[in-house]
Design a protein around this motif. Sequence first.
Motif, PDB file in Angstrom:
ATOM      1  N   PHE A 141     -23.533   9.367   7.833  1.00 17.08           N
ATOM      2  CA  PHE A 141     -23.278  10.784   8.055  1.00 17.08           C
ATOM      3  C   PHE A 141     -22.808  11.428   6.756  1.00 17.08           C
ATOM      4  O   PHE A 141     -21.916  10.918   6.089  1.00 17.08           O
ATOM      5  N   ARG A 142     -23.392  12.563   6.397  1.00 15.56           N
ATOM      6  CA  ARG A 142     -23.052  13.271   5.162  1.00 15.56           C
ATOM      7  C   ARG A 142     -22.628  14.699   5.499  1.00 15.56           C
ATOM      8  O   ARG A 142     -23.294  15.374   6.273  1.00 15.56           O
ATOM      9  N   PHE A 143     -21.501  15.141   4.910  1.00 19.58           N
ATOM     10  CA  PHE A 143     -21.041  16.516   5.111  1.00 19.58           C
ATOM     11  C   PHE A 143     -20.380  17.030   3.840  1.00 19.58           C
ATOM     12  O   PHE A 143     -20.097  16.261   2.928  1.00 19.58           O
TER      13      PHE A 143
ATOM     14  N   THR B  70     -15.895   7.735  23.611  1.00 21.93           N
ATOM     15  CA  THR B  70     -16.781   6.604  23.355  1.00 21.93           C
ATOM     16  C   THR B  70     -17.784   6.871  22.237  1.00 21.93           C
ATOM     17  O   THR B  70     -18.449   5.957  21.788  1.00 21.93           O
ATOM     18  N   LYS B  71     -17.896   8.119  21.789  1.00 24.81           N
ATOM     19  CA  LYS B  71     -18.878   8.464  20.757  1.00 24.81           C
ATOM     20  C   LYS B  71     -18.196   8.726  19.415  1.00 24.81           C
ATOM     21  O   LYS B  71     -18.478   9.697  18.741  1.00 24.81           O
ATOM     22  N   ASN B  72     -17.293   7.844  19.026  1.00 26.69           N
ATOM     23  CA  ASN B  72     -16.615   7.997  17.740  1.00 26.69           C
ATOM     24  C   ASN B  72     -17.642   7.957  16.611  1.00 26.69           C
ATOM     25  O   ASN B  72     -18.478   7.068  16.563  1.00 26.69           O
ATOM     26  N   LEU B  73     -17.507   8.900  15.701  1.00 24.62           N
ATOM     27  CA  LEU B  73     -18.394   8.930  14.552  1.00 24.62           C
ATOM     28  C   LEU B  73     -17.856   8.058  13.425  1.00 24.62           C
ATOM     29  O   LEU B  73     -18.602   7.389  12.733  1.00 24.62           O
ATOM     30  N   PHE B  74     -16.528   8.037  13.254  1.00 23.71           N
ATOM     31  CA  PHE B  74     -15.904   7.312  12.155  1.00 23.71           C
ATOM     32  C   PHE B  74     -15.117   6.121  12.694  1.00 23.71           C
ATOM     33  O   PHE B  74     -14.314   6.265  13.603  1.00 23.71           O
ATOM     34  N   LYS B  75     -15.357   4.947  12.105  1.00 21.88           N
ATOM     35  CA  LYS B  75     -14.669   3.723  12.518  1.00 21.88           C
ATOM     36  C   LYS B  75     -14.145   3.008  11.280  1.00 21.88           C
ATOM     37  O   LYS B  75     -14.604   3.253  10.167  1.00 21.88           O
ATOM     38  N   ARG B  76     -13.160   2.122  11.478  1.00 29.18           N
ATOM     39  CA  ARG B  76     -12.659   1.310  10.372  1.00 29.18           C
ATOM     40  C   ARG B  76     -13.799   0.521   9.750  1.00 29.18           C
ATOM     41  O   ARG B  76     -14.725   0.108  10.427  1.00 29.18           O
TER      42      ARG B  76
ATOM     43  N   LYS C  92      -8.005   3.290   7.889  1.00 31.37           N
ATOM     44  CA  LYS C  92      -7.210   3.752   9.016  1.00 31.37           C
ATOM     45  C   LYS C  92      -7.718   5.105   9.484  1.00 31.37           C
ATOM     46  O   LYS C  92      -8.003   5.981   8.668  1.00 31.37           O
ATOM     47  N   VAL C  93      -7.835   5.273  10.797  1.00 31.84           N
ATOM     48  CA  VAL C  93      -8.216   6.553  11.393  1.00 31.84           C
ATOM     49  C   VAL C  93      -7.010   7.061  12.167  1.00 31.84           C
ATOM     50  O   VAL C  93      -6.517   6.386  13.062  1.00 31.84           O
ATOM     51  N   ILE C  94      -6.527   8.243  11.801  1.00 33.12           N
ATOM     52  CA  ILE C  94      -5.375   8.848  12.476  1.00 33.12           C
ATOM     53  C   ILE C  94      -5.897  10.014  13.316  1.00 33.12           C
ATOM     54  O   ILE C  94      -6.233  11.064  12.780  1.00 33.12           O
ATOM     55  N   PRO C  95      -5.978   9.840  14.654  1.00 39.27           N
ATOM     56  CA  PRO C  95      -6.624  10.835  15.505  1.00 39.27           C
ATOM     57  C   PRO C  95      -5.727  11.994  15.913  1.00 39.27           C
ATOM     58  O   PRO C  95      -5.729  12.410  17.066  1.00 39.27           O
ATOM     59  N   ASP C  96      -4.934  12.500  14.977  1.00 31.78           N
ATOM     60  CA  ASP C  96      -4.127  13.680  15.267  1.00 31.78           C
ATOM     61  C   ASP C  96      -4.986  14.927  15.088  1.00 31.78           C
ATOM     62  O   ASP C  96      -6.180  14.841  14.866  1.00 31.78           O
TER      63      ASP C  96
ATOM     64  N   THR D  53      -7.361  12.585  10.339  1.00 30.82           N
ATOM     65  CA  THR D  53      -7.123  12.072   8.990  1.00 30.82           C
ATOM     66  C   THR D  53      -7.741  10.688   8.862  1.00 30.82           C
ATOM     67  O   THR D  53      -7.545   9.832   9.719  1.00 30.82           O
ATOM     68  N   LEU D  54      -8.483  10.491   7.786  1.00 33.30           N
ATOM     69  CA  LEU D  54      -9.093   9.196   7.486  1.00 33.30           C
ATOM     70  C   LEU D  54      -8.466   8.685   6.197  1.00 33.30           C
ATOM     71  O   LEU D  54      -8.508   9.355   5.164  1.00 33.30           O
ATOM     72  N   GLU D  55      -7.860   7.497   6.251  1.00 26.75           N
ATOM     73  CA  GLU D  55      -7.312   6.874   5.056  1.00 26.75           C
ATOM     74  C   GLU D  55      -8.306   5.826   4.593  1.00 26.75           C
ATOM     75  O   GLU D  55      -8.794   5.016   5.390  1.00 26.75           O
TER      76      GLU D  55
END
Length: 98
Positions: free
Chosen positions: A13-15, A53-59, A83-87, A91-93
């Motif tokens: 995925f590109r943005f 269930t359709k998460n785009l970003f995963k560890r 790390k994915v912080i779903p606040d 936030t993606l670390e």
Amino acid sequence: MKNLISEITIGNFRFNYVTSLSIESSWDTLTDRATITIPNKFRKDNENLIAGTKNLFKRNDHVEIKIGYFPNLVTKFKGFISKVIPDSPLTLECEDAM
């Protein structure tokens, strides 16, 4: 007048938009780190892709960040999501392969 642009690739995925972006590179820590904050209302084809269930970003997804002034982009970071912080906002670390 020069325009600052970015191109972020995560997996396939590109943005080109973020709420905030920071890249830290230091020989003290021996690893490069990036923090990407994107809007929580991230949608594609009228579907929310962040939660459920359709998460785009995963560890461990591959991350590449290019930044520059149009039309010249320079690769500033290559690594993986650590790390994915779903606040709100999301936030993606990320860390490099070190």
